[in-house]
Structure formats: structure tokens, C-alpha cells
Design a protein around this motif. Structure first.
Motif, PDB file in Angstrom:
ATOM      1  N   THR A 159       3.882  -6.083   1.244  1.00 34.05           N
ATOM      2  CA  THR A 159       3.477  -5.202   2.336  1.00 34.05           C
ATOM      3  C   THR A 159       2.465  -5.935   3.216  1.00 34.05           C
ATOM      4  OG1 THR A 159       3.787  -3.247   0.947  1.00 34.05           O
ATOM      5  CG2 THR A 159       2.460  -2.969   2.931  1.00 34.05           C
ATOM      6  N   SER A 171       3.448  -0.625  -2.716  1.00 28.62           N
ATOM      7  CA  SER A 171       4.234  -0.384  -3.925  1.00 28.62           C
ATOM      8  C   SER A 171       3.299  -0.157  -5.105  1.00 28.62           C
ATOM      9  CB  SER A 171       5.151  -1.571  -4.197  1.00 28.62           C
ATOM     10  OG  SER A 171       4.397  -2.734  -4.490  1.00 28.62           O
ATOM     11  N   GLU A 172       3.854   0.262  -6.218  1.00 25.73           N
ATOM     12  CA  GLU A 172       3.032   0.531  -7.400  1.00 25.73           C
ATOM     13  C   GLU A 172       2.314  -0.734  -7.872  1.00 25.73           C
ATOM     14  OE1 GLU A 172       3.552   2.286 -11.948  1.00 25.73           O
ATOM     15  OE2 GLU A 172       5.156   2.519 -10.474  1.00 25.73           O
TER      16      GLU A 172
END
Length: 424
Positions: free
Chosen positions: A49, A268-269
Motif C-alpha cells: 500500500t 492489509s492485515e
């Protein structure tokens, strides 16, 4: 002591790489959009990201661009962050504005020159200003401990708890979560609230104590990679930005705090775990525990410093178009060549394992300056004003009801509520 409390902390260094420059007006929306697209493309290649940091003037424009982008756009998921280094400088300037005329300038003038103090009050002389803040808190607490036995008792008990934890080689996390330590700190806080009620002068200077504590916590959050504390400190700064009239940063910091609470929607996780739990939101240039650095500070250190030093873009050469183009196009590659040569020759510019603040010479100098501040406070004690009025410690002038700097927090909160009400 520091090694015992942080020896279990694992820190990985951050790789810093120069990317191609955009030789255009930085405030132009097209320039910012180009930079966001480039950053998004580079992040996509790494399957990550995109997270980009901007200073305050460009932050708002970048937020507008990302917010107006389509859901399918490359930059729709971009996380735009506000530079923490310049945010802190503005906050320190806000404190200086609130304390203007209180006697703080004369206090700092016992150690620093008049011109330097002027810059420090504006928050521009970052290193000197932050050091002066720390020494001011230490000297102010010396006066409080001398004058109020309850505060001295709290300090003695806190010192005993810390020494016990150090002897048992407890980590920093476990030390800060010690129930007995938290209880004693709460008792100290109650003592401070009692002193605040004695006079407006005491309230003003203990307000200074709390604002400096907030600034130091903001530094602590970045140095240690504590994301939750970073957001809390940013939110707690907002009233003081409003009260001091630093409205651009009041607006930007407000938007930044709101956006960062929704960061889970974009990361994201795995990225969320690294960013929040592992402290990857900060840049670590060494493996030492206390080494986190703001991204905009790294830009100043790694890019702006060589640009303005000997052989750089603005020092010792003309600023014609040919020179600018050569420097801009060549710098990203020269940095890589320099790193490769350092690795091949096994030489590099490194720092000692010990922090500058922990060196013996720095400790002696700090203690000497704390003694000067303490002596000044003994002669201009802000905690023994029995009249209850607001007094300038340097001039002795008594203010009227129109002066409300001792109510900065309440005034700032009221301004925030008004702004939110108008927005809704």
C-alpha cells in the motif's frame, strides 16, 4: 540503565533511497498528482500500500486529490501522512506564543543568546528548543519538590519503583505498566492539580509543564514506534494549535488524526501489524532502541542537508538551469554509488552506540543549565503567588482579566467545538 531496559527490543534499520526529482512548482496540484502517481506505481511493484508524507501546505492538497479520486484509481488507496517533525515545530511555536511575556524568554536567556531565544519561541530552532523544554521541566520540578513535601514524597517513591525494576532487569513496557508506578504518578498528578488552584500564575506554568510533557511524549512515540501514543499526542495538540492561532496546523492535524483512525480500511492485515504493532510507521536509521525518526526529518537530513552543503545545489555554484538539471538527474545515482563504495571499502559514517544525550559531557552541561534555570526560578518563583493573579515573572506586571493565556486548553477546546459545529 538504558541497556538493561531495552536489551530485548529488536529494531531493524530502514533503507533510504533517493528517487527521481520532479523539477516543478511543488505547490501545483499537477505536481502533487504526478508525485502521488509515481509513488503508487512504485508501491504496486513492491505489492504494498502506498504511504506518502507531506508537509502541511501540500498535505491538504494531497488529501483533496486522493479524496476526489475514483475508487478504481491508482491513488484511491494511498495513505497520506502529515510530517511529524514540522508538526512538532509548529506545536512548540504554539507553546511559545501562549507563554509570550510570561518570563520564559528571560529564563531561556540565562543559557541562550537573545536572537536564539527568539527563534526558539517560534519553534524554529528545533534542537535547542526541545532541549530547553526538557531543562525547563526539570528546573520547575526542582522548585515544586523544594516547596511541596508531597511532591518530593511522590518522586522518592517513583524513584524506588524504577530502581527496583532496573535491578530486576524488567523491560520498558513492563516498567511503564507497573501498577505501583501508575498509582504514584496519579498521586503526583493530583498534587499538581492542587497547586494549579492556588493562583493563575501557577496554573500557567504548570500548564507549560503539561504542554512540554505532551511534546516529549510525541517524541517518545516516534523514537519507540508507538503508533497509539502518536495519534493520541496529535489529538491532544489540537486545542493548543487553536488557542495560539496556528490554524493551518490546527486544520491539517485535525484531518490527519481523523484519517489515521481509518487507516485499517486501506492497509492489509499484515501491513497493519507492521505499521501499528511493529512501529514501521517511523524510520529507523540504526538498530538502537531509541532511534525512530520522522519521515520528513529524514528528508531534511538525507536530501536537504547535502543539497545545501558544500558541493550541493545551493552552495558554491550558480543556480542556472544546466546546474539544476545535472544535480537533479545525477543525485539518485550518486547516492547509490557512494553506498556501494562504502560497502566495498568497509568504511562508513557511523555513530557511536551511545546516544548524544547520554554522554558524560552532555550530562554535565545539562545539569549546569538546569542549575541556572532552578536559580532563576528561585528568584522568580511561579508557585508561591498567593494573590491568585496572573503575574509576569520577568517584569512583575499583573495582568487584567483580558489576558487568558492560562486558560489556553479550555479556549482551544471551545474553538474546536465551534469549528465542528460550523462544519456540521
Amino acid at each position: 540503565m538504558t541497556n538493561l531496559m531495552t536489551n530485548s527490543a529488536e529494531c531493524q534499520t530502514t533503507y533510504i533511497m533517493a528517487v527521481p526529482f520532479i523539477n516543478l512548482d511543488p505547490s501545483n496540484m499537477s505536481t502533487i498528482y504526478t508525485a502521488l502517481l509515481f509513488a503508487a506505481d512504485q508501491s504496486k511493484k513492491q505489492n504494498q500500500t502506498c504511504i506518502v508524507t507531506f508537509d502541511q501546505p501540500l498535505f491538504l492538497k494531497a488529501m483533496d486529490i486522493v479524496g476526489a479520486s475514483d475508487k478504481d484509481s491508482k491513488i484511491s488507496k494511498t495513505v497520506v501522512r502529515l510530517g511529524g517533525f514540522h508538526l512538532l515545530m509548529s506545536y512548540m511555536g504554539a507553546i511559545g506564543k501562549i507563554m509570550e511575556g510570561s518570563g520564559l524568554e528571560d529564563l531561556w536567556g540565562t543559557v541562550y543568546g537573545k536572537a536564539t531565544v527568539s527563534h526558539m519561541m517560534n519553534g524554529h530552532a528545533y534542537d535547542r528548543c526541545l532541549r530547553a523544554f526538557t531543562l525547563t521541566v526539570a528546573a520547575l520540578m526542582n522548585i515544586a519538590r523544594e516547596q511541596f513535601p508531597d511532591i518530593q514524597h511522590c518522586f522518592d517513591e517513583v524513584d524506588e519503583v524504577c530502581k527496583k525494576n532496573i535491578s530486576e532487569e524488567m523491560s520498558t513496557k513492563h516498567t511503564l505498566e507497573n501498577p505501583l508506578l501508575l498509582e504514584k504518578l496519579n498521586q503526583l498528578d493530583e498534587c499538581m492539580k492542587t497547586i494549579e488552584k492556588t493562583s493563575r500564575t501557577a496554573k500557567l506554568w504548570l500548564q507549560l509543564f503539561h504542554t512540554i510533557d505532551l511534546a516529549l511524549n510525541f517524541v517518545y512515540a516516534e523514537r519507540t514506534g508507538d503508533w497509539i501514543m502518536h495519534l493520541k499526542c496529535t489529538t491532544d495538540m489540537l486545542p493548543y494549535f487553536h488557542a495560539s492561532g496556528h490554524l493551518p496546523y490546527a486544520k491539517s492535524a485535525h484531518i490527519y488524526a481523523q484519517e489515521m483512525t481509518k487507516i485499517t480500511e486501506k492497509l492489509s492485515e499484515k501491513e497493519l501489524d507492521l505499521f501499528i504493532n511493529k512501529g514501521y510507521f517511523t524510520v529507523k536509521r540504526t538498530t538502537r532502541y531509541w532511534s525512530g525518526t520522522w519521515t520528513d526529518m529524514c528528508i531534511e537530513q538525507c536530501l536537504m542537508r547535502p543539497m545545501k552543503s558544500v558541493g550541493g545545489l545551493t552552495h558554491g555554484r550558480g543556480m542556472n538551469e544546466s546546474t539544476v538539471n545535472k544535480w537533479i538527474l545525477g543525485t539518485p545515482y550518486f547516492i547509490k554509488i557512494n553506498e556501494a563504495l562504502e560497502e566495498f571499502l568497509d568504511i562508513s559514517i557511523t555513530y557511536s552506540e551511545q546516544h548524544v544525550e547520554l554522554r558524560k559531557s552532555r550530562k554535565l552541561r545539562d545539569q549546569a543549565d538546569i542549575d541556572k534555570f532552578t536559580t532563576w526560578f528561585r528568584q522568580h518563583n511561579p508557585l508561591n503567588k498567593e494573590s491568585g493573579e496572573l503575574v509576569s515573572l520577568s517584569s512583575g506586571f499583573i495582568s487584567d482579566e483580558s489576558v487568558n493565556c492560562d486558560q489556553a486548553y479550555d479556549i482551544g477546546c471551545a474553538a474546536m467545538k465551534t469549528m465542528i459545529a460550523l462544519k456540521n
